[in-house]
Design an enzyme around this catalytic site. Structure first.
Site, PDB file in Angstrom:
ATOM      1  N   ASP A   1       0.834  -1.194   0.000  1.00  0.00           N
ATOM      2  CA  ASP A   1       0.000   0.000   0.000  1.00  0.00           C
ATOM      3  C   ASP A   1       0.872   1.248   0.000  1.00  0.00           C
ATOM      4  OD1 ASP A   1      -2.179  -1.684   0.191  1.00  0.00           O
ATOM      5  OD2 ASP A   1      -2.375  -1.451   2.357  1.00  0.00           O
ATOM      6  N   ARG A   2       0.311   2.322  -0.479  1.00  0.00           N
ATOM      7  CA  ARG A   2       1.062   3.582  -0.565  1.00  0.00           C
ATOM      8  C   ARG A   2       1.655   3.974   0.789  1.00  0.00           C
ATOM      9  NH1 ARG A   2      -0.953   8.837  -3.888  1.00  0.00           N
ATOM     10  NH2 ARG A   2       1.033   9.959  -3.888  1.00  0.00           N
TER      11      ARG A   2
END
Length: 242
Positions: free
Chosen positions: A55-56
């Site tokens: 995930d970012r």
């Protein structure tokens, strides 16, 4: 930005992905440098092929391949669950000492132009093992509670469902600190007030073990904690209860 390379040979490259960086460009990325794929291509001078995702907001070990064949073979290991992944995270409340979260998860699909995800399809098996390493109790009010309780947890997901760790700890009622999608808004607000430079999604991919797709050698790649997490753990140390 120069990415920290943890491992590299003619087939693979692994980096310690910083929080806030996308793996590849999507509608969420405004500039090309906002994605690991483009940065790593420029840094190594070679085209790279994503094998898995972080995930970012998640930092830590991220592996990519230099050839489609290496990417395909390594992706199969992620798909069949033969890789071993270890994460560390900071959660709300006191987690159990250890346990297994066996809670099926439905598929999530990204909605274009939105930051939220749409649940689609049937639920699939998802199992996450965890061990609570440290607990902290701070004399800071959070919502209706007069103290803030936090847990530093080691996590080993068996599968790699989208947002598996984040969704599983929400299910336990111990959501991750800094998680704007599944987290607790009360504790996130207090945490960002106390530690504005450190708090983000408090999730780090610490270690990845897999067999090299070409040589079949067992590789174990470790990524040190990011500076923001280290700083926060140093701050929390005097408040440790276990």
């Amino acid at each position: 930005m120069t990415l920290e390379i943890l491992y590299q040979d003619e087939h693979l490259v692994a980096v310690n992905k910083p929080s806030g960086l996308l793996v590849h460009r999507t509608h969420l990325a405004k500039e090309e440098e906002d994605a690991v794929v483009q940065q790593l291509r420029d840094q190594t001078g070679q085209w790279v092929f994503p094998v898995h995702r972080l995930d970012r907001g998640t930092s830590g070990v991220l592996v990519m391949a230099f050839t489609p064949e290496a990417a395909r073979q390594l992706a199969e290991q992620f798909s069949d669950g033969s890789t071993q992944k270890t994460y560390h995270c900071l959660t709300r409340g006191f987690c159990e000492d250890n346990g297994t979260i066996d809670y099926p998860l439905a598929k999530l699909n990204e909605q274009k132009g939105r930051s939220r995800f749409k649940i689609e399809g049937t639920e699939r098996e998802a199992v996450t093992h965890f061990q609570c390493l440290q607990q902290f109790e701070l004399p800071v009010p959070v919502s209706r509670y007069d103290k803030m309780r936090l847990s530093w947890v080691e996590v080993c997901p068996k599968q790699g469902r989208k947002h598996q760790i984040r969704r599983h700890f929400k299910h336990l009622l111990n959501p991750l600190v800094g998680d704007t999608c599944y987290g607790c808004r009360h504790i996130n607000k207090v945490a960002r007030t106390l530690w504005p430079d450190e708090v983000r999604l408090m999730l780090h991919a610490s270690q990845l073990r897999f067999h090299h797709p070409i040589t079949e050698e067992l590789l174990s790649i470790d990524a040190k904690l990011s500076e923001d997490i280290q700083n926060l753990l140093t701050y929390l140390a005097p408040f440790r209860t276990t």
